[in-house]
Design a protein around this motif. Structure first.
Motif, PDB file in Angstrom:
ATOM      1  N   VAL A 173      -8.808   8.369  11.487  1.00 10.55           N
ATOM      2  CA  VAL A 173      -9.063   7.796  10.164  1.00 10.55           C
ATOM      3  C   VAL A 173      -9.080   8.911   9.123  1.00 10.55           C
ATOM      4  N   LEU A 174      -8.295   8.731   8.068  1.00  7.52           N
ATOM      5  CA  LEU A 174      -8.330   9.650   6.929  1.00  7.52           C
ATOM      6  C   LEU A 174      -8.922   8.904   5.743  1.00  7.52           C
ATOM      7  N   ARG A 175      -9.854   9.560   5.050  1.00  6.39           N
ATOM      8  CA  ARG A 175     -10.441   8.924   3.881  1.00  6.39           C
ATOM      9  C   ARG A 175      -9.729   9.370   2.616  1.00  6.39           C
ATOM     10  N   GLN A 176      -9.701   8.460   1.642  1.00  5.29           N
ATOM     11  CA  GLN A 176      -9.196   8.845   0.321  1.00  5.29           C
ATOM     12  C   GLN A 176      -9.949  10.090  -0.135  1.00  5.29           C
ATOM     13  N   ASN A 177      -9.225  11.027  -0.740  1.00  2.50           N
ATOM     14  CA  ASN A 177      -9.841  12.306  -1.054  1.00  2.50           C
ATOM     15  C   ASN A 177      -9.069  12.933  -2.190  1.00  2.50           C
TER      16      ASN A 177
ATOM     17  N   LYS B 262      -6.966  21.928  -4.279  1.00  3.56           N
ATOM     18  CA  LYS B 262      -5.508  21.993  -4.337  1.00  3.56           C
ATOM     19  C   LYS B 262      -4.945  20.571  -4.259  1.00  3.56           C
ATOM     20  N   PRO B 263      -4.140  20.168  -5.238  1.00  2.00           N
ATOM     21  CA  PRO B 263      -3.580  18.818  -5.227  1.00  2.00           C
ATOM     22  C   PRO B 263      -2.794  18.537  -3.950  1.00  2.00           C
ATOM     23  N   GLU B 264      -2.198  19.570  -3.364  1.00  2.00           N
ATOM     24  CA  GLU B 264      -1.411  19.361  -2.149  1.00  2.00           C
ATOM     25  C   GLU B 264      -2.264  18.876  -0.982  1.00  2.00           C
ATOM     26  N   GLU B 265      -3.580  19.111  -1.065  1.00  6.28           N
ATOM     27  CA  GLU B 265      -4.437  18.728   0.056  1.00  6.28           C
ATOM     28  C   GLU B 265      -5.097  17.362  -0.145  1.00  6.28           C
ATOM     29  N   SER B 266      -4.778  16.713  -1.245  1.00  2.74           N
ATOM     30  CA  SER B 266      -5.427  15.432  -1.510  1.00  2.74           C
ATOM     31  C   SER B 266      -4.796  14.310  -0.692  1.00  2.74           C
ATOM     32  N   THR B 267      -5.593  13.277  -0.452  1.00 10.35           N
ATOM     33  CA  THR B 267      -5.112  12.046   0.173  1.00 10.35           C
ATOM     34  C   THR B 267      -5.425  10.914  -0.800  1.00 10.35           C
ATOM     35  N   ILE B 268      -4.394  10.251  -1.274  1.00  7.31           N
ATOM     36  CA  ILE B 268      -4.570   9.230  -2.302  1.00  7.31           C
ATOM     37  C   ILE B 268      -4.029   7.904  -1.777  1.00  7.31           C
ATOM     38  N   ILE B 269      -4.864   6.876  -1.840  1.00 13.06           N
ATOM     39  CA  ILE B 269      -4.469   5.568  -1.319  1.00 13.06           C
ATOM     40  C   ILE B 269      -4.442   4.559  -2.454  1.00 13.06           C
TER      41      ILE B 269
ATOM     42  N   ALA C  31       0.841  -1.200   0.000  1.00 15.32           N
ATOM     43  CA  ALA C  31       0.000   0.000   0.000  1.00 15.32           C
ATOM     44  C   ALA C  31       0.870   1.241   0.000  1.00 15.32           C
ATOM     45  N   ILE C  32       0.423   2.240  -0.741  1.00 13.96           N
ATOM     46  CA  ILE C  32       1.123   3.521  -0.790  1.00 13.96           C
ATOM     47  C   ILE C  32       0.113   4.614  -0.493  1.00 13.96           C
ATOM     48  N   VAL C  33       0.396   5.417   0.528  1.00 12.22           N
ATOM     49  CA  VAL C  33      -0.490   6.515   0.916  1.00 12.22           C
ATOM     50  C   VAL C  33       0.212   7.818   0.609  1.00 12.22           C
ATOM     51  N   ARG C  34      -0.441   8.670  -0.171  1.00 11.23           N
ATOM     52  CA  ARG C  34       0.106  10.010  -0.385  1.00 11.23           C
ATOM     53  C   ARG C  34      -0.844  10.986   0.287  1.00 11.23           C
ATOM     54  N   MET C  35      -0.334  11.830   1.131  1.00 12.25           N
ATOM     55  CA  MET C  35      -1.209  12.709   1.919  1.00 12.25           C
ATOM     56  C   MET C  35      -0.503  14.022   2.236  1.00 12.25           C
ATOM     57  N   PRO C  36      -1.247  15.032   2.688  1.00  9.16           N
ATOM     58  CA  PRO C  36      -0.602  16.307   3.027  1.00  9.16           C
ATOM     59  C   PRO C  36       0.420  16.091   4.137  1.00  9.16           C
ATOM     60  N   SER C  37       1.627  16.624   3.945  1.00  4.71           N
ATOM     61  CA  SER C  37       2.694  16.373   4.914  1.00  4.71           C
ATOM     62  C   SER C  37       2.383  17.011   6.268  1.00  4.71           C
ATOM     63  N   ALA C  38       1.689  18.151   6.260  1.00  4.66           N
ATOM     64  CA  ALA C  38       1.374  18.814   7.524  1.00  4.66           C
ATOM     65  C   ALA C  38       0.375  17.981   8.324  1.00  4.66           C
ATOM     66  N   GLU C  39      -0.537  17.314   7.620  1.00  5.52           N
ATOM     67  CA  GLU C  39      -1.509  16.456   8.310  1.00  5.52           C
ATOM     68  C   GLU C  39      -0.812  15.250   8.934  1.00  5.52           C
ATOM     69  N   PHE C  40       0.119  14.675   8.211  1.00  5.70           N
ATOM     70  CA  PHE C  40       0.875  13.543   8.761  1.00  5.70           C
ATOM     71  C   PHE C  40       1.665  13.972  10.003  1.00  5.70           C
ATOM     72  N   ALA C  41       2.267  15.155   9.936  1.00  5.94           N
ATOM     73  CA  ALA C  41       3.039  15.652  11.085  1.00  5.94           C
ATOM     74  C   ALA C  41       2.109  15.879  12.277  1.00  5.94           C
TER      75      ALA C  41
END
Lengths: 266, 266, 266
Positions: A181-185, A190-197, A135-145
């Motif tokens: 829980v973060l949902r795919q979005n 703004k592409p920077e705010e997307s969460t892609i799973i 699995a690969i999760v791409r998400m906003p870095s500030a949210e992960f922090a």
């Protein structure tokens, strides 16, 4: 001879801020293809890997491969003296035991040069195999922090679980439990705010929050972070460095059943 | 009787913030021409000299010369209670052992008065001869503060060297060396950002960075600082106080050869 | 079963920030009319009283009265994990020994739930009689916070004196004395900036600044604070919580003559 000129010098300041908590002394490797670093953290648990490709520099001259051992705290003290808009040049003569950092203000009215002694550092370069991730999760870095910081106020470890619907970060501590829980979005403006799973198999792995929180020092480098997970493989936490390369952190998962006994990170 | 009313009360707050690190107790001298202070720092190395001319006050009454000994930490605690837009009045009766500070908000809805005990402080007023300087550098005060702070992370002393082309600030420490060069620059849009070098003879002098960094606490008082240098004479670091006077710091250069042995400032 | 959903979840974060310095463990009481708390501070000098009326919640279900003992530091750690725009839901099953806090981001892309253990806390509910006050001062909460902070740098206690013309806050300490006078002021453009004095009898009472400064942690809850004073009665310092209720602090005045001897607060 080595001479690397980077117009966006603040990138180097951010890279140092991102890794100096984990790594004290490290070899910077310079070749015709780029400027790179690979180092274990001081407790030999996490691996840091930096790549800045030569094409990203305004001027890049590296006559022959060099490995320059530097103390990152000292280097960071010098880079703190660079303005955020300064152009930074790294210079070293072949066989020299010093490196020179030059900082030029955009108007050229202020020019600083700092000379630092190099160190001999033993290091072996680890081959990192290309892996297929579950699995690969791409998400906003500030949210992960934010999530890593929040969970660390409750517990010591985070369980990252990925399903098609979303990614869950969980912890447990003396005062209670937490699940985020973060949902795919992908529909945000703004592409920077997307969460892609991107998920091939569901996966659920446990990591020490202490290291995750160190990795998030790289947040200013990129608006997005990519977390790549496979069972029984180290997670890869990657921050892209605009047009130039990346900063990657590798951390082995904890074996969940033994969590209570071992706790090597506390 | 003494009654000094200053509409721009924040100036007095900034003056206190600028000198209270260097000077603990000092006599404020009041005469018909102005309100002034002259004091050595507590280690008797640097000299502070403040002048606020009577014309700068909205109301200035000083019936006879007075010297009022004050503890600057206590005075600063009281001035911190003044709003940044407050009008400040300093009042004292002849022969009284207290001074009163009155703070009025611009709308007059809030009026505060603070009474502080005066102290007896021995002090001799040093005559400061007018000197001819080899070089005078006028530069942005924030840039000077930045340079002193940056160099202090590398070494303990700064060598200031002036040539026609520019002024160079250098230091050396365990981790390496640093040189920062500013070029004369008079073509900027804002006069506050210009760097102007008036040089009669090249000069190169060494100073303790610790004191320079204390002086830069005065940065909020003025957008520009003037550094006046002569061989074997104390440097004068001057911050103008808009329309009213100045705050000047004097510091003797270190004898460079003896630098390693003596290091009196560490 | 209990389920309380509050759209403006940041209110709960601010309430916790306001009281957690004073109160460590407390019972939150839930009934059909609202969510409330009453607790003495840990040194049993000040009383805190919170009321959030059921009408203020988006969804309010409380099948039967419940009293939930919580550690406020732990609760605060969990609420810090809520975003400022998050919707907060508090959930508990009848007879459960845990409470669940759910935080939903406005876009519903991030949903967190935190489970916390409840505690058994002995507490007696004090009846607070409705009192007629000699004087009621309503003033900007930030101004009150500023005054309490400023005076605490000079002395340990504040004398609050109300006359028709204004309210005076005074203190005295080793370094001197301070008096701050606010005048009645109803003509300002913004009602939040007005100072309104309703006086039936002049009153002058002395309080420990340490507690006053704790109360002002509630400043973010409301632009105005109401201070209600009567001779020999506890002062009531009240912050309204928009449309929902209030947070009130009660503090007994000090007997002025004994001030020097007793000083229980230092």
């Amino acid at each position: 001879m080595l001479e690397l000129r980077l117009v966006q010098g603040s990138l180097l300041k951010k890279v140092l801020d991102a890794i100096k908590e984990l790594v004290k002394d490290a070899n910077f490797d310079c070749s015709s293809t780029g400027f790179s670093l690979q180092a274990m953290d001081s407790s030999h648990v996490a691996l840091v890997s930096l790549l800045l490709r030569s094409e990203g520099f305004e001027h890049y001259r590296c006559d022959r491969n060099m490995s320059m051992g530097m103390n990152l705290d000292n280097m960071s003290k010098m880079f703190k003296c660079a303005g955020n808009d300064d152009i930074i040049t790294i210079k070293a003569d072949d066989g020299s035991d010093t490196v020179t950092f030059m900082f030029e203000s955009p108007t050229q009215d202020k020019i600083s040069d700092f000379e630092m002694k190099l160190m001999d550092i033993d290091s072996e370069h680890l081959g990192i195999p290309e892996a297929d991730f579950h699995a690969i999760v791409r998400m906003p870095s500030a949210e992960f922090a934010r999530i890593c910081r929040d969970l660390a106020s409750i517990g010591d470890t985070v369980i990252i679980s990925v399903t098609k619907e979303g990614v869950k970060f969980s912890t447990r501590g003396d005062i209670g439990t937490a699940n985020i829980v973060l949902r795919q979005n992908t529909t945000v403006d703004k592409p920077e705010e997307s969460t892609i799973i991107e998920m091939h198999e569901p996966v659920s792995l446990t990591f020490a929050l202490r290291y995750m929180n160190s990795f998030t020092k790289a947040t200013p480098l990129s608006g997005q972070v990519t977390i790549s997970l496979s069972s029984d493989m180290p997670v890869v936490v990657e921050y892209k460095i605009a047009e130039m390369g990346h900063l990657r952190f590798y951390l082995a998962p904890k074996i969940e059943e033994d969590e209570e006994e071992t706790k090597p990170e506390t």
